[in-house]
Design a protein around this motif. Structure first.
Motif: not given
Length: 151
Positions: A22-35
């Motif tokens: 579940g954590a791995a699936a959710g991590a794909a949705d996280v976007k960084s502010l760092r370009p």
């Protein structure tokens, strides 16, 4: 007893396995502010124009006031603090600049001093210039309102 322990161990292993998936699936949705990627060098930061003269309201109680003028060339080191030339008593009256708070003269033991306390000497630790920077992310933040019941 052994069956009970095996059942608990199996349940725990399954729970941990699903938690990792579940954590791995959710991590794909996280976007960084760092370009850029973490192992790549960053581009130099944007330089924002200082908003001269305008005074922004404080966003929360006890927020250090923002500086309404440029401080790029102000020297602040262990021997010199150019902020104090205008904002320390009695110069603040002569320069018509806001006087620094009396709290800046009290040491960590609560003893009043005649000079700015060393913990408060480096102004730019807390006070930052007002600039025309836009928020990094959209938000609905609203400054705190004065609540007379808090007194």
């Amino acid at each position: 007893m052994k069956t009970k322990i095996k059942a608990i161990a199996l349940a725990l292993a399954l729970a941990l396995g699903f938690g990792v998936l579940g954590a791995a699936a959710g991590a794909a949705d996280v976007k960084s502010l760092r370009p850029t990627e973490a192992n790549q060098p960053d581009a130099p930061p944007a330089i924002f124009k200082v908003v001269e003269g305008a005074k922004h309201d404080r966003a929360y109680r006890q927020q250090p006031p923002m500086v309404p003028h440029s401080i790029d060339k102000y020297e602040t080191d262990i021997k010199v603090n150019q902020c104090l030339r205008c904002h320390e008593w009695p110069f603040s009256d002569q320069e018509k600049a806001p006087k620094i708070s009396d709290m800046h003269y009290i040491d960590r033991n609560g003893i009043r001093q005649d000079t700015v306390n060393g913990n408060r000497y480096f102004c730019k630790q807390c006070h930052v210039p007002q600039v025309d920077a836009k928020p990094l992310v959209d938000n609905k933040f609203q400054p705190a309102t004065l609540n007379t019941n808090l007194r």
